[in-house]
Design an enzyme around this catalytic site. Structure first.
Site, PDB file in Angstrom:
ATOM      1  N   GLU A  31      28.468  43.636  13.275  1.00 11.40           N
ATOM      2  CA  GLU A  31      29.252  44.667  13.954  1.00 11.40           C
ATOM      3  C   GLU A  31      28.411  45.417  14.981  1.00 11.40           C
ATOM      4  OE1 GLU A  31      30.625  44.699   9.549  1.00 11.40           O
ATOM      5  OE2 GLU A  31      28.879  44.096  10.728  1.00 11.40           O
ATOM      6  N   ALA A  40      21.315  10.284  -3.420  1.00 12.16           N
ATOM      7  CA  ALA A  40      21.734   9.075  -2.716  1.00 12.16           C
ATOM      8  C   ALA A  40      21.765   7.936  -3.726  1.00 12.16           C
ATOM      9  CB  ALA A  40      20.768   8.753  -1.582  1.00 12.16           C
ATOM     10  N   CYS A  58      29.855  46.994   5.777  1.00  6.07           N
ATOM     11  CA  CYS A  58      29.107  47.670   4.712  1.00  6.07           C
ATOM     12  C   CYS A  58      29.242  49.186   4.837  1.00  6.07           C
ATOM     13  CB  CYS A  58      27.645  47.246   4.724  1.00  6.07           C
ATOM     14  SG  CYS A  58      26.745  47.719   6.215  1.00  6.07           S
ATOM     15  N   HIS A  78      23.328  44.166  11.727  1.00  9.02           N
ATOM     16  CA  HIS A  78      24.465  43.386  11.262  1.00  9.02           C
ATOM     17  C   HIS A  78      25.360  42.984  12.431  1.00  9.02           C
ATOM     18  CE1 HIS A  78      24.209  44.972   6.833  1.00  9.02           C
ATOM     19  NE2 HIS A  78      23.116  44.380   7.242  1.00  9.02           N
ATOM     20  N   ASP A 126       7.301  10.567  -7.167  1.00  3.42           N
ATOM     21  CA  ASP A 126       7.452  10.645  -5.708  1.00  3.42           C
ATOM     22  C   ASP A 126       6.402  11.509  -5.020  1.00  3.42           C
ATOM     23  OD1 ASP A 126       9.685   9.174  -6.265  1.00  3.42           O
ATOM     24  OD2 ASP A 126      11.131  10.648  -5.534  1.00  3.42           O
ATOM     25  N   GLU A 131      17.903  18.026  -6.542  1.00  9.41           N
ATOM     26  CA  GLU A 131      17.739  16.677  -6.016  1.00  9.41           C
ATOM     27  C   GLU A 131      17.263  15.671  -7.059  1.00  9.41           C
ATOM     28  OE1 GLU A 131      15.829  16.098  -2.331  1.00  9.41           O
ATOM     29  OE2 GLU A 131      17.152  17.449  -1.226  1.00  9.41           O
TER      30      GLU A 131
END
Length: 355
Positions: free
Chosen positions: A48, A162, A73, A46, A216, A298
């Site tokens: 730290e 889009a 943690c 981690h 597609d 999407e």
């Protein structure tokens, strides 16, 4: 300033640490940074620990402050508790950006730090100094996926599409030849595609509906940007997508939501849901059970509108191109708070937050 640096470092872990959070750590001695680190990969050290290991002279740690954007943690997982290392080196002070919402931490790390005693030159003991909620909102924004997953028990859901300037997301494949459809279906260019593929590497999964898969034949990978491929998720109620399509190539983990029963194959899982009930909610619950913290949806229109109607989305990323289609598939209707707007390769990017 030091907490901003923690966030900056933490972002280096985007796309590499999920289902863990993104975390950065900075160690400061006499107003000078002497160590830095971030969580680089799931299952590895981690932030730290990496910051502590970067300090050449460990004798300075007991008179230093460690800054970290998320509560350290306090439990054993893939690695030992970070609070143990902080206590072992007797840091003078710990500055924390926000509490960890994960139930195995959730304040326990701060509690242990505050109860930890450190010897001082006067010969008496004092609890380790802990300051919390520094740049809390910025730290929460950084780990919004992790927080949503653990507090709402569902993935962070991003809608993306889009559209043309006249409001279409696609030409209508049923009203033109395959060659004409292929010529017109790309609304944005390569620069936006590369950015979108970068985003794919940073999320756990990507989801589309049957119509998009059939029309597609997408690979749903991140081929335009170096990084991990997302888990592919497809809604296919009656399993009508041809088996020779790219989503069935076994190249990356793929989940098919269907009403049919079918055994799993290599990198391919079929999950039955009830299409007569709230489909979006069932999918969100199943993705949570699969430990998927974030998903990009999407499209197409029907899939996007299903999640919008259910109110099951957190963010929407919409590119508006200067192109016109005149006819085609209309873009979804969406309302929310605009949190970001800019121009990319002559396309306008607007990001909405669900309120």
């Amino acid at each position: 300033m030091y907490m901003h640096r923690c966030i900056e470092l933490a972002l280096n872990g985007a796309g590499h640490v999920s289902p863990n959070p993104m975390v950065g750590a900075v160690i400061v001695h006499n107003d000078k940074i002497i160590g830095e680190g971030w969580h680089q990969k799931f299952g590895e050290a981690h932030a730290e620990i990496n910051a502590i290991n970067s300090v050449a002279d460990k004798s300075l740690l007991s008179e230093s402050t460690i800054y970290v954007n998320l509560e350290p943690c306090s439990h054993f997982g893939k690695t030992p508790p970070c609070v143990d290392a902080i206590i072992k080196h007797q840091f003078k002070k710990v500055v924390i950006g926000m509490l960890d919402p994960f139930e195995k931490v959730a304040g326990e790390g701060m509690k242990r730090l505050r109860l930890a005693n450190r010897s001082i030159s006067a010969g008496r003991d004092e609890g380790m100094k802990v300051e919390e909620n520094v740049l809390q909102k910025e730290c929460e924004e950084l780990n919004k996926r992790f927080i949503t997953f653990h507090t709402q028990k569902q993935p962070y859901i991003i809608l993306k599409w889009a559209q043309t300037s006249d409001g279409f997301i696609s030409p209508d494949a049923t009203k033109m030849s395959a060659a004409e459809f292929e010529q017109k279906r790309h609304i944005t260019g390569f620069i936006v595609q590369k950015l979108v593929h970068k985003w794919r590497t940073e999320e756990d999964a990507i989801l589309i509906g049957t119509n998009t898969a059939v029309s597609d034949n997408p690979a749903l990978n991140a081929r335009a940007y170096a990084g991990r491929n997302p888990i592919r998720i497809v809604i296919d109620r009656t399993l009508r997508i041809p088996l020779n399509y790219k989503i069935f190539d076994h190249s990356q983990p793929t989940i098919i939501f269907t009403e049919k029963q079918k055994p799993a194959e290599l990198n391919l899982q079929f999950i039955q849901i009830d299409f007569g009930r709230n489909m979006a909610q069932q999918i969100a619950e199943q993705l949570y059970n699969q430990n998927i913290q974030s998903v990009i949806i999407e499209g197409g229109l029907q899939t996007l509108q299903t999640f919008i109607a259910a109110g099951l989305w957190n963010e929407a990323q919409i590119f508006t191109s200067p192109k016109y289609l005149v006819t085609g598939i209309k873009a979804p209707d969406i309302t929310g708070k605009i949190i970001h707007q800019n121009s990319i390769d002559n396309n306008r990017l607007t990001i909405y937050k669900n309120q």
